[in-house]
Each structure stands twice: as structure tokens, then as C-alpha cells.
Design a protein around this motif. Structure first.
Motif, PDB file in Angstrom:
ATOM      1  N   GLN A   1      43.398  34.799  28.334  1.00 39.51           N
ATOM      2  CA  GLN A   1      43.332  35.788  29.307  1.00 39.51           C
ATOM      3  C   GLN A   1      44.715  35.925  30.805  1.00 39.51           C
ATOM      4  O   GLN A   1      44.775  34.036  31.383  1.00 39.51           O
ATOM      5  N   PRO A   2      45.448  36.159  31.452  1.00 35.34           N
ATOM      6  CA  PRO A   2      45.933  35.809  32.662  1.00 35.34           C
ATOM      7  C   PRO A   2      46.065  35.270  33.597  1.00 35.34           C
ATOM      8  O   PRO A   2      43.837  35.257  33.893  1.00 35.34           O
ATOM      9  N   ARG A   3      46.372  34.632  34.237  1.00 31.24           N
ATOM     10  CA  ARG A   3      45.548  34.161  35.360  1.00 31.24           C
ATOM     11  C   ARG A   3      45.205  35.259  36.449  1.00 31.24           C
ATOM     12  O   ARG A   3      46.541  35.856  36.727  1.00 31.24           O
ATOM     13  N   GLY A   4      44.354  35.027  37.223  1.00 29.60           N
ATOM     14  CA  GLY A   4      43.843  35.639  38.090  1.00 29.60           C
ATOM     15  C   GLY A   4      43.001  37.209  37.389  1.00 29.60           C
ATOM     16  O   GLY A   4      42.521  37.444  37.964  1.00 29.60           O
ATOM     17  N   THR A   5      42.576  37.056  36.093  1.00 35.39           N
ATOM     18  CA  THR A   5      42.198  38.142  35.743  1.00 35.39           C
ATOM     19  C   THR A   5      40.697  37.510  36.549  1.00 35.39           C
ATOM     20  O   THR A   5      39.965  39.124  36.473  1.00 35.39           O
ATOM     21  N   TYR A   6      39.613  36.419  36.188  1.00 36.14           N
ATOM     22  CA  TYR A   6      38.666  36.463  36.847  1.00 36.14           C
ATOM     23  C   TYR A   6      38.406  36.408  38.328  1.00 36.14           C
ATOM     24  O   TYR A   6      37.156  35.545  38.548  1.00 36.14           O
ATOM     25  N   ASP A   7      39.299  36.459  39.178  1.00 37.05           N
ATOM     26  CA  ASP A   7      39.148  35.692  41.053  1.00 37.05           C
ATOM     27  C   ASP A   7      37.973  36.917  41.170  1.00 37.05           C
ATOM     28  O   ASP A   7      37.422  35.840  41.578  1.00 37.05           O
ATOM     29  N   GLY A   8      37.263  37.531  40.786  1.00 37.41           N
ATOM     30  CA  GLY A   8      36.085  38.009  41.153  1.00 37.41           C
ATOM     31  C   GLY A   8      35.234  37.301  41.023  1.00 37.41           C
ATOM     32  O   GLY A   8      34.397  37.739  41.553  1.00 37.41           O
TER      33      GLY A   8
END
Length: 179
Positions: A165-172
Motif C-alpha cells: 500500500q502507498p504511504r499514508g494508507t493506514y495512518d488512521g
């Protein structure tokens, strides 16, 4: 020998009560079945009724789903499998006895749902186990909130890389891991 009260003077029937059948003879007595197979809802060799087994399946299935949703995933699996087994046995016994097994279908459905939820989370957790171990080691060595936040960010980026996945996808997810 003298007769004692209640023994009667012979004849047929219960001693002292010729109007009642012999004690071993239950064919003419209302409310008493002569064979276990004549009792409705009973499985003749098992001694367990299909309705009780169906209710048991319902409790097991409901417990499996609730425990899975609360986060105790291995326990959800351990309750989901018996819910399915007991539910299918209750349905089979009910079909054989030509009766119903209340709760069996619901127990099978809830047990399946609890088993599926648990299996998905256990499989997902197994996939990220190495990243989780690294996160735990980092977290135990962290001394400040900044170090802890760096561990969380490293873990999230490692999981994103694992699944492509691209960076920031799972930041939540960071808000659940940051202390």
C-alpha cells in the motif's frame, strides 16, 4: 402368613389396588411411555432432546460472536466450532425425531459468523506478526512520547510495505496505537 394392609388378597393388579395395572406394565397408564422412543423430542439412544441441543448451539454461537467482537479471537474460534457441531447434530436429531430444534439454525449462523470474524482477525494478525514483534521491541525501548510515536509510525509503514500500500494508507491506525 397373615396379610398386611395394602397387600390385597391376590388377583391381578397392583397389590392392594386391583384397579391399577402391575407396576412394570405402563402401557395403559396415561402420561407414561413404555419405550424411550415414544417420548417426543427425545433421541432414543442419546438421552438428550433436540430442543435442548439447539438452544445449546444458540448459546455457543452467540458467545462465539460476542467474544470475537470483543477481541478474544482464539476463544471465538474455540466456541464457534462447537456451535457448528452441536447445531448440525441438533438438526440431524430433530429430523430423525420428526420434531424441531429451536435455536439450532441461529446457533449455526452465529457460530459461523463468530468463527469467520475470529479467523479473519487471527489470519490478519499472523500476517503482520513480524512487524508486530518489531513494534513491541521498539515500544519497550521507548522512553518518551516522541519515541513511542516513532515506533507507531515505523510499524504502520512496515505494514503498508507488507501489503504493498502507498504511504499514508493506514495512518488512521496510529490513533489506536499511540499512548
Amino acid at each position: 402368613m397373615s396379610e398386611q394392609p395394602g397387600q390385597g388378597a391376590g388377583g391381578t393388579g397392583t397389590p392392594g389396588r386391583p384397579d391399577l395395572p402391575e407396576r412394570g406394565d405402563s402401557q395403559d397408564r396415561p402420561g407414561f411411555a413404555s419405550q424411550p422412543s415414544e417420548q417426543p423430542g427425545k433421541d432414543p439412544g442419546k438421552g438428550e432432546s433436540a430442543d435442548r441441543t439447539g438452544i445449546r448451539s444458540l448459546w455457543l454461537g452467540g458467545g462465539a460472536l460476542m467474544i470475537s467482537l470483543l477481541g478474544f479471537f482464539p476463544a471465538g474460534i474455540l466456541l464457534g466450532i462447537p456451535a457448528l457441531v452441536v447445531g448440525f447434530k441438533a438438526r440431524k436429531a430433530a429430523r430423525r425425531q420428526q420434531t424441531q430444534a429451536p435455536g439450532a439454525v441461529a446457533g449455526i449462523a452465529l457460530g459461523s459468523a463468530g468463527l469467520a470474524v475470529s479467523a479473519i482477525f487471527v489470519a490478519g494478525f499472523a500476517l503482520v506478526w513480524p512487524q508486530w514483534q518489531n513494534y513491541q521491541e521498539c515500544r519497550s525501548a521507548a522512553n518518551t512520547h516522541t519515541d513511542t510515536n516513532a515506533c507507531v509510525d515505523t510499524f504502520i509503514h512496515a505494514v503498508e510495505d507488507k501489503f504493498g500500500q502507498p504511504r499514508g494508507t493506514y495512518d488512521g491506525l496510529g490513533k489506536y496505537l499511540k499512548g
